[in-house]
Design a protein around this motif. Sequence first.
Motif, PDB file in Angstrom:
ATOM      1  N   HIS A  81       0.863  -1.180   0.000  1.00 18.61           N
ATOM      2  CA  HIS A  81       0.000   0.000   0.000  1.00 18.61           C
ATOM      3  C   HIS A  81       0.908   1.240   0.000  1.00 18.61           C
ATOM      4  O   HIS A  81       1.168   1.847   1.044  1.00 18.61           O
ATOM      5  N   ALA A  82       1.386   1.583  -1.183  1.00 15.40           N
ATOM      6  CA  ALA A  82       2.434   2.594  -1.319  1.00 15.40           C
ATOM      7  C   ALA A  82       1.977   3.975  -0.895  1.00 15.40           C
ATOM      8  O   ALA A  82       2.753   4.754  -0.340  1.00 15.40           O
ATOM      9  N   LEU A  83       0.722   4.335  -1.178  1.00 12.04           N
ATOM     10  CA  LEU A  83       0.150   5.618  -0.769  1.00 12.04           C
ATOM     11  C   LEU A  83      -1.165   5.352  -0.052  1.00 12.04           C
ATOM     12  O   LEU A  83      -1.954   4.493  -0.462  1.00 12.04           O
ATOM     13  N   ASP A  84      -1.406   6.111   1.007  1.00 11.67           N
ATOM     14  CA  ASP A  84      -2.612   5.916   1.805  1.00 11.67           C
ATOM     15  C   ASP A  84      -3.260   7.274   2.089  1.00 11.67           C
ATOM     16  O   ASP A  84      -2.809   8.011   2.955  1.00 11.67           O
ATOM     17  N   HIS A  85      -4.295   7.603   1.306  1.00 15.55           N
ATOM     18  CA  HIS A  85      -5.067   8.838   1.487  1.00 15.55           C
ATOM     19  C   HIS A  85      -4.175  10.085   1.514  1.00 15.55           C
ATOM     20  O   HIS A  85      -4.130  10.824   2.501  1.00 15.55           O
ATOM     21  N   VAL A  86      -3.456  10.274   0.423  1.00 16.60           N
ATOM     22  CA  VAL A  86      -2.553  11.425   0.293  1.00 16.60           C
ATOM     23  C   VAL A  86      -3.322  12.622  -0.258  1.00 16.60           C
ATOM     24  O   VAL A  86      -4.043  12.508  -1.258  1.00 16.60           O
ATOM     25  N   ASN A  87      -3.145  13.769   0.404  1.00 16.78           N
ATOM     26  CA  ASN A  87      -3.757  15.023  -0.040  1.00 16.78           C
ATOM     27  C   ASN A  87      -2.664  16.062  -0.246  1.00 16.78           C
ATOM     28  O   ASN A  87      -1.898  16.360   0.679  1.00 16.78           O
ATOM     29  N   LEU A  88      -2.587  16.582  -1.466  1.00 15.99           N
ATOM     30  CA  LEU A  88      -1.595  17.601  -1.816  1.00 15.99           C
ATOM     31  C   LEU A  88      -2.210  18.567  -2.815  1.00 15.99           C
ATOM     32  O   LEU A  88      -3.170  18.226  -3.514  1.00 15.99           O
ATOM     33  N   GLU A  89      -1.633  19.758  -2.923  1.00 15.09           N
ATOM     34  CA  GLU A  89      -2.004  20.666  -3.994  1.00 15.09           C
ATOM     35  C   GLU A  89      -0.844  21.590  -4.311  1.00 15.09           C
ATOM     36  O   GLU A  89       0.020  21.857  -3.461  1.00 15.09           O
ATOM     37  N   VAL A  90      -0.794  22.043  -5.571  1.00 18.47           N
ATOM     38  CA  VAL A  90       0.257  22.956  -6.008  1.00 18.47           C
ATOM     39  C   VAL A  90      -0.358  23.942  -6.989  1.00 18.47           C
ATOM     40  O   VAL A  90      -1.188  23.576  -7.819  1.00 18.47           O
ATOM     41  N   TYR A 137       5.830  10.076   5.230  1.00 19.34           N
ATOM     42  CA  TYR A 137       6.371   8.924   5.952  1.00 19.34           C
ATOM     43  C   TYR A 137       5.431   7.741   5.770  1.00 19.34           C
ATOM     44  O   TYR A 137       4.222   7.862   6.009  1.00 19.34           O
ATOM     45  N   ALA A 138       5.966   6.620   5.321  1.00 18.38           N
ATOM     46  CA  ALA A 138       5.213   5.368   5.190  1.00 18.38           C
ATOM     47  C   ALA A 138       3.924   5.550   4.403  1.00 18.38           C
ATOM     48  O   ALA A 138       2.866   5.058   4.786  1.00 18.38           O
ATOM     49  N   GLY A 139       4.018   6.282   3.286  1.00 21.80           N
ATOM     50  CA  GLY A 139       2.882   6.400   2.388  1.00 21.80           C
ATOM     51  C   GLY A 139       1.878   7.476   2.737  1.00 21.80           C
ATOM     52  O   GLY A 139       0.841   7.594   2.075  1.00 21.80           O
ATOM     53  N   ARG A 140       2.164   8.272   3.768  1.00 20.70           N
ATOM     54  CA  ARG A 140       1.247   9.319   4.187  1.00 20.70           C
ATOM     55  C   ARG A 140       1.969  10.661   4.304  1.00 20.70           C
ATOM     56  O   ARG A 140       3.171  10.703   4.575  1.00 20.70           O
ATOM     57  N   SER A 192       3.270  -3.617   3.252  1.00 24.09           N
ATOM     58  CA  SER A 192       2.390  -4.709   2.832  1.00 24.09           C
ATOM     59  C   SER A 192       1.663  -5.331   4.019  1.00 24.09           C
ATOM     60  O   SER A 192       0.849  -6.236   3.846  1.00 24.09           O
ATOM     61  N   ARG A 193       1.960  -4.847   5.221  1.00 23.88           N
ATOM     62  CA  ARG A 193       1.333  -5.393   6.424  1.00 23.88           C
ATOM     63  C   ARG A 193       0.372  -4.387   7.033  1.00 23.88           C
ATOM     64  O   ARG A 193       0.588  -3.171   6.927  1.00 23.88           O
ATOM     65  N   PRO A 194      -0.667  -4.856   7.708  1.00 24.81           N
ATOM     66  CA  PRO A 194      -1.612  -3.935   8.360  1.00 24.81           C
ATOM     67  C   PRO A 194      -0.922  -3.149   9.467  1.00 24.81           C
ATOM     68  O   PRO A 194      -0.023  -3.658  10.145  1.00 24.81           O
ATOM     69  N   MET A 195      -1.334  -1.898   9.651  1.00 21.20           N
ATOM     70  CA  MET A 195      -0.746  -1.046  10.676  1.00 21.20           C
ATOM     71  C   MET A 195      -1.837  -0.324  11.449  1.00 21.20           C
ATOM     72  O   MET A 195      -2.870   0.030  10.888  1.00 21.20           O
ATOM     73  N   THR A 196      -1.588  -0.111  12.716  1.00 22.67           N
ATOM     74  CA  THR A 196      -2.491   0.662  13.557  1.00 22.67           C
ATOM     75  C   THR A 196      -1.710   1.789  14.205  1.00 22.67           C
ATOM     76  O   THR A 196      -0.500   1.697  14.411  1.00 22.67           O
ATOM     77  N   GLY A 197      -2.427   2.841  14.529  1.00 21.57           N
ATOM     78  CA  GLY A 197      -1.801   3.966  15.200  1.00 21.57           C
ATOM     79  C   GLY A 197      -0.902   4.785  14.293  1.00 21.57           C
ATOM     80  O   GLY A 197      -0.929   4.657  13.060  1.00 21.57           O
TER      81      GLY A 197
END
Length: 663
Positions: free
Chosen positions: A22-31, A229-232, A280-285
């Motif tokens: 899961h390379a990107l997780d709910h990324v928000n950006l603007e330029v 960091y870590a896809g976020r 590739s593994r589930p993460m919490t926190g």
Amino acid sequence: MSPLLRLRDVSTDIPLRHGVVHALDHVNLEVRQGETLGIVGESGSGKTMTALSIMGLLPSGGSVVGGEILFEDRDLLSLPPAEMRRIRGVEMGMVFQDPLTSLNPTMRIGAQVAEPLRIHQGVGKAEARERAIEILRRVGMPRPDKIADSYPHQLSGGMRQRVVIAMALVCSPRLLIADEPTTALDVTTQRQILELIDDLREEFRMAVILVTHDLGVIASRADRVAVMYAGRVVEATTTAELFRQPRHRYTEALMESLPGAADHGGGALYSIPGLPPDLSRPMTGCRFAPRCRFATEECRTTDVTLSAGEHQHACLHPVLQPRARAEAAAPVADRSGPQAGATPILSVRDLVKNYDGAGSLGRKAPQVSAVAGVGFDVLPGETFGLVGESGCGKSTVGRLIVGLEEPTAGQIVVDGADIATLDRRARRRMHRRVQLMFQDSYAAMNPRMRVDSILAEPLEIQQAGDRAARRSRIGTLLDQVGLPRRVLDRYPHEFSGGQLQRIGLARSLALEPRLIVCDEPVSALDVSIQAQVLNLMRDLQRELGLSYVFISHDLSVVDYMSDRIGVMYLGKLVEVGPARDVVRAARHPYTQALIEAVPSAEPGVAPRTSVAIKGELPSAQNPPTGCRFRTRCPLAQEICETEPPLAGGAHQVACHFPLRTAD
């Protein structure tokens, strides 16, 4: 002004044989138009995946599985492939990290730059060539009409990067994405490329996304910054605000890992413990919690999202105090490593190395003058830094010291023995005392050998001890470099860059040498991993009494590691002295230009240009007479056509017009 590009909750997955990253997780950006957005973070943080998601150039099988990528309010994810190719070729451009792999080695430069015009705009061959030459001229390419008929291998690294920028700009895009555009370049070329991107941004009114792990580049070039960091995205704000008061503990840790953040009296750099998580593994926190010194149980169980406002961050325990401003000129304590008055462990005298030129059709070409009369000493326990641009000869000096090359002339004396006069057997025994730490540890290892065999190989070649003694020695080496013994049955491709460099250091320590030549040992590493390796090298130096010849183009790293520094230009030493004096009171114009080219991790500090280097490095096949720097030096006069000697006491300089005189 409405954003030119917006990413809304973008998530990207990359399928693997045994799971999904899961390379990107709910990324928000603007330029916005005319703005530069910096994206910074360690390797694996998602920086490049963000750029590739925008461009639609994800690896095979990869896809954006959620969110929107809006370019002028058009969702790029919903466009048909043909329309996306047109936008990617005309309205957006991308500059990749390695220009050599981005260029077709079988096509001439002019044809490659003109190709987007012919494909996307239907321009004829003759007109496309003229426009290609014009854009090459605008990106600062010397003799663009001649360069257009050259092949990529005939150009320097900086020239190839200019070609890639020209290719990205030839259709006048609205958005330019630059992915680590200067990582492999020395500081002077890096500054030229970054200034070029700035100038072209203003000229074309482009938006720029600058992807890098170099905080100094971000500080001096970006308007706003997103830390990943870590896809976020874990922090986002203006550049000035981020460096004045970082909020997220990860951002704070990155800044504390910079070489300028520690004193020279033995103080260690802060190194972030552990490694980024497996995506590739589930993460919490909070994903940074396992590596954060301020983490609590709440951090490990609560999924923290970006806060609202101008300065967004995703941290339950943010930094509350403004960051103390670095004082580059502050006095520092002397290091206690070198043994003053001791007999040098290494003495290099009048060292010369010439290579036969590569001629065509049997013609003899002029010799390449790689090293031309270099001399210096290294004391027991001392680190001698060797710095200069690519092509200056510093790596050649390192290879000569360890016996991988034979000198054309001169002496290399190690522990009283001149390497050049030794026979093959004696030279092999000399390798017990002198070892080399390579820039690319992975390339220096046999990919078919496990770590235990890699570390045992030098012991077996030198017939050091029996099998039990070698096994014990290998275990000790792993302990010294901070790796667990369970890695012995793994292959090189199973390690991260920082772990590989630790294995490379362990291999160089196997025979208990007194001197290690370190050739760009941290240039390819993230700032956090770089800090770990540099701390380890200094700890081992104190523990084992090692001497280092530390070769690098990064002056901040050389300043942190070295007791003395030698500055090389086109095969010659132009300045030698204590590290503090060379960096803070440079006497040679070339040294001053190198110092001014180093990006400052302090926003608002205007780059200095008291000595601006002109043009490209001259050819070593036909070096200038006299002072070899004179063709690029703003202070050069007629007398510079005669060679100045390297003169002075502890701080020597080879210049007819030194910037400072001896105290």
